[in-house]
Design a protein around this motif. Structure first.
Motif, mmCIF file in Angstrom:
data_model
loop_
_atom_site.group_PDB
_atom_site.id
_atom_site.type_symbol
_atom_site.label_atom_id
_atom_site.label_comp_id
_atom_site.label_asym_id
_atom_site.label_seq_id
_atom_site.Cartn_x
_atom_site.Cartn_y
_atom_site.Cartn_z
ATOM 1 N N ASP A 11 -67.532 -69.114 -13.767
ATOM 2 C CA ASP A 11 -67.225 -70.293 -14.570
ATOM 3 C C ASP A 11 -68.025 -70.239 -15.877
ATOM 4 O O ASP A 11 -68.757 -69.284 -16.149
ATOM 5 C CB ASP A 11 -67.509 -71.582 -13.784
ATOM 6 C CG ASP A 11 -68.954 -71.668 -13.318
ATOM 7 O OD1 ASP A 11 -69.803 -70.919 -13.855
ATOM 8 O OD2 ASP A 11 -69.253 -72.491 -12.434
ATOM 9 N N THR A 12 -67.879 -71.288 -16.675
ATOM 10 C CA THR A 12 -68.502 -71.281 -18.001
ATOM 11 C C THR A 12 -70.023 -71.162 -17.926
ATOM 12 O O THR A 12 -70.642 -70.394 -18.686
ATOM 13 C CB THR A 12 -68.124 -72.568 -18.758
ATOM 14 O OG1 THR A 12 -66.703 -72.670 -18.839
ATOM 15 C CG2 THR A 12 -68.714 -72.555 -20.160
ATOM 16 N N ASN A 13 -70.651 -71.924 -17.016
ATOM 17 C CA ASN A 13 -72.107 -71.883 -16.897
ATOM 18 C C ASN A 13 -72.607 -70.499 -16.518
ATOM 19 O O ASN A 13 -73.602 -70.000 -17.076
ATOM 20 C CB ASN A 13 -72.583 -72.905 -15.860
ATOM 21 C CG ASN A 13 -72.423 -74.329 -16.347
ATOM 22 O OD1 ASN A 13 -72.385 -74.570 -17.555
ATOM 23 N ND2 ASN A 13 -72.315 -75.268 -15.425
ATOM 24 N N ASN A 14 -71.941 -69.848 -15.584
ATOM 25 C CA ASN A 14 -72.400 -68.543 -15.127
ATOM 26 C C ASN A 14 -72.073 -67.438 -16.119
ATOM 27 O O ASN A 14 -72.777 -66.431 -16.187
ATOM 28 C CB ASN A 14 -71.796 -68.237 -13.753
ATOM 29 C CG ASN A 14 -72.460 -69.023 -12.646
ATOM 30 O OD1 ASN A 14 -73.575 -68.712 -12.218
ATOM 31 N ND2 ASN A 14 -71.797 -70.083 -12.188
ATOM 32 N N VAL A 15 -71.015 -67.621 -16.912
ATOM 33 C CA VAL A 15 -70.775 -66.677 -18.012
ATOM 34 C C VAL A 15 -71.934 -66.736 -18.998
ATOM 35 O O VAL A 15 -72.400 -65.711 -19.511
ATOM 36 C CB VAL A 15 -69.441 -67.006 -18.716
ATOM 37 C CG1 VAL A 15 -69.335 -66.239 -20.033
ATOM 38 C CG2 VAL A 15 -68.271 -66.654 -17.820
ATOM 39 N N GLY A 16 -72.435 -67.945 -19.248
ATOM 40 C CA GLY A 16 -73.590 -68.091 -20.127
ATOM 41 C C GLY A 16 -74.827 -67.433 -19.550
ATOM 42 O O GLY A 16 -75.634 -66.853 -20.296
ATOM 43 N N ARG A 17 -75.017 -67.519 -18.228
ATOM 44 C CA ARG A 17 -76.177 -66.862 -17.600
ATOM 45 C C ARG A 17 -76.081 -65.343 -17.710
ATOM 46 O O ARG A 17 -77.089 -64.658 -17.941
ATOM 47 C CB ARG A 17 -76.271 -67.279 -16.134
ATOM 48 C CG ARG A 17 -76.605 -68.753 -15.931
ATOM 49 C CD ARG A 17 -76.589 -69.124 -14.470
ATOM 50 N NE ARG A 17 -76.828 -70.552 -14.303
ATOM 51 C CZ ARG A 17 -76.803 -71.193 -13.131
ATOM 52 N NH1 ARG A 17 -76.528 -70.502 -12.017
ATOM 53 N NH2 ARG A 17 -77.027 -72.484 -13.069
ATOM 54 N N ALA A 47 -68.451 -58.667 -16.850
ATOM 55 C CA ALA A 47 -68.772 -59.679 -17.852
ATOM 56 C C ALA A 47 -69.842 -59.190 -18.824
ATOM 57 O O ALA A 47 -69.869 -59.602 -19.985
ATOM 58 C CB ALA A 47 -69.233 -60.970 -17.177
#
Length: 525
Positions: A460-466, A496
């Motif tokens: 999801d968006t949060n984990n893409v950022g991580r 990713a």
């Protein structure tokens, strides 16, 4: 022979008789001085103070110096106009902000509450001052943060170096403002607000906060505090001078007066040193201008020499447009400057040959001035960038690496308590936005790395950022990162990561959807 009491006029000898101006030369007795002081006090009390309505003045000042919705609204409007004028380097816009600023009223109220010993009024004025100042600083910081213009302009720089003259300006303005309030002529405060300029320094404080430029922040804050304290204490002195009664005892009043005097002295000492430095530099600049010009003929055009007063030896650079070259200009000027300034000097004069036609030197100088203005603006940005990067990294300025050719700035950050990996990346991102065209690389310490969770539908968006944060950390530090998780989860994370995957080692373990990341001792390839 001395005169006798019986006949004082006739008992002088011919040699001892006083001249016709004897009466004028007699010393003034102490009794005469005391009588004159008493008469002046009587005139002051009966001719000046007696017709004042002290109660009405106190009520009027009290009503205008408290925290209200109108006060906060005007603070916001004044602060917004001030910071926009500073970013645009527009004196006219900055003056408009001074006219709107309501900060003068609670500062005058603070002085009157000190003079009358009204602790509750003093507390409420202090509350209005603190709330208004903090709101203005934060409001300006938000505007600067959202603005594409974040360069230190001349209007901003002019409010970062307070000196003794600033103290005197605030003092005279406070005297005029207090008199206007006491005599019921508040319209004069408009002019006082322009002279004292309370709002622009606050706006510059907000600029420094938003851009992490702590020298600008500290210099502007010093100017604001100087103005604020000077106006408040001067208003207190004026209020007491005009007979506003205090509940303080005689001893407490004397202690208060002594405290006010000591505060002025404490403010004046560092400001006087600052003024002395500015005056020395101004005189030195005049000397440099004279010596550089004297090395060439009258047909030459000398651009304003640039002097680095902080370097050792002192460096001077200048551009000269001349029909005749002087091959020994650097040596001659350096020798004369060393004699007059008493410091080692290195001179670098760029000579540009122009024709002998009238106006040729001026035209060439104008073109050079435009180019130099752009270069100086760029250098100021670079200097601010280097200083800011050193501050957020917690290192000395000399530890910041500047690559002007590739427009890259690098520093190794020291650990800061409570700051995680995302915090270091945000500091780098915000600093990079202040200097367009430059790449900022802040190497973070080896703090704990985030865990990535892979859902059924992928990241999801949060984990893409991580994942992006992990890639950034590996590239900045040059240290490999070991990823541990299930085969499917590791596949999603490495995909990713893209090109950054080469910095990572993977180890399949378990069937869960979480991927843990730890620093590896193996260096990145």
């Amino acid at each position: 022979m001395a005169p006798t009491k019986e006949n004082p006029a006739d008992d002088w000898s011919d040699d001892e008789k006083p001249g016709p101006d004897y009466a004028k030369r007699r010393p003034i007795s102490r009794l005469t001085i005391l009588r004159a002081i008493a008469e002046m006090r009587l005139w002051w009390n009966e001719g000046v103070i007696a017709d004042l309505d002290h109660v009405a003045t106190i009520e009027r000042v009290r009503g205008e110096s408290l925290l209200t919705s109108r006060y906060i609204f005007m603070i916001a409007m004044s602060a917004g106009i001030a910071i926009l004028g500073l970013l645009l380097s527009s004196p006219a816009v900055v003056i408009g902000a001074m006219l709107l600023s309501p900060l003068m009223s609670p500062i005058i109220g603070t002085g009157f509450s000190l003079a009358t010993g009204d602790a509750d009024w003093l507390r409420r004025c202090g509350k209005a001052l603190i709330a208004g100042s903090l709101f203005a600083i934060l409001f300006c910081a938000v505007i600067v943060f959202l603005s594409p213009l974040q360069t230190v302009t001349e209007e901003i720089a002019a409010r970062t170096r307070p000196n003794l003259f600033d103290l005197l300006v605030a003092l005279f303005s406070a005297l005029a403002g207090s008199y206007a309030v006491i005599r019921g002529r508040e319209g004069t405060i408009v002019g006082v607000a322009i002279a004292t300029a309370l709002m622009p320094p606050i706006a510059v404080v907000g600029f420094g906060l938003a851009t992490f430029n702590w020298p600008v922040f500290a210099g502007a804050l010093g100017l604001f505090v100087t103005n604020l304290v000077t106006i408040g204490l001067t208003a207190a002195v004026m209020a007491r001078l005009y007979g506003f009664q205090s509940d303080l005892s005689h001893r407490q009043s004397r202690l208060q007066s002594l405290g006010i005097a000591m505060v002025f002295v404490v403010l004046a000492i560092p400001l006087a040193f600052s003024l002395r430095t500015i005056a020395w530099e101004a005189n030195g600049q005049r000397i440099v201008n004279q010596e550089v010009a004297s090395a060439f003929t009258d047909r030459a055009r000398v651009e304003q020499p640039i002097v680095n007063w902080d370097s050792e030896p002192l460096t001077v650079s200048a551009s000269v447009f001349t029909p005749d070259f002087n091959s020994n200009a650097d040596t001659e000027v350096a020798k004369r400057l060393e004699e007059r300034l008493g410091r080692s000097v290195v001179v670098n004069i760029d000579q540009f040959q122009v024709g002998t036609d009238p106006g040729a030197a001026e035209q060439a100088a104008l073109a050079q001035a435009r180019a130099r203005e752009a270069a100086e603006a760029s250098e100021r940005q670079i200097a601010v960038l280097a200083q800011s990067l050193a501050l957020i990294a917690g290192v000395e300025r000399k530890d910041v690496l500047l690559d002007r050719e590739n427009q890259r700035a690098q520093a190794i950050a020291q650990p800061l308590e409570g700051l995680d990996l995302s915090g270091y990346r945000e500091l780098e991102r915000r600093l990079e936005q202040t200097t367009p065209g430059w790449t900022v690389e802040l190497r973070p310490p080896l703090v704990p790395l985030p865990t990535v969770n892979v859902g059924e539908d992928g990241l999801d968006t949060n984990n893409v950022g991580r994942v992006a944060l992990l890639g950034w950390a590996a590239r900045r530090t040059g240290v490999r990162i070991a990823l541990t998780g299930s085969e499917n989860a590791l596949t999603a994370v490495t995909q990713a990561l893209g090109d950054s995957a080469r910095y990572f080692d993977t180890q399949v373990s378990g069937e869960g959807n979480s991927v843990t990341a730890v620093w590896s001792t193996a260096p990145a390839s």
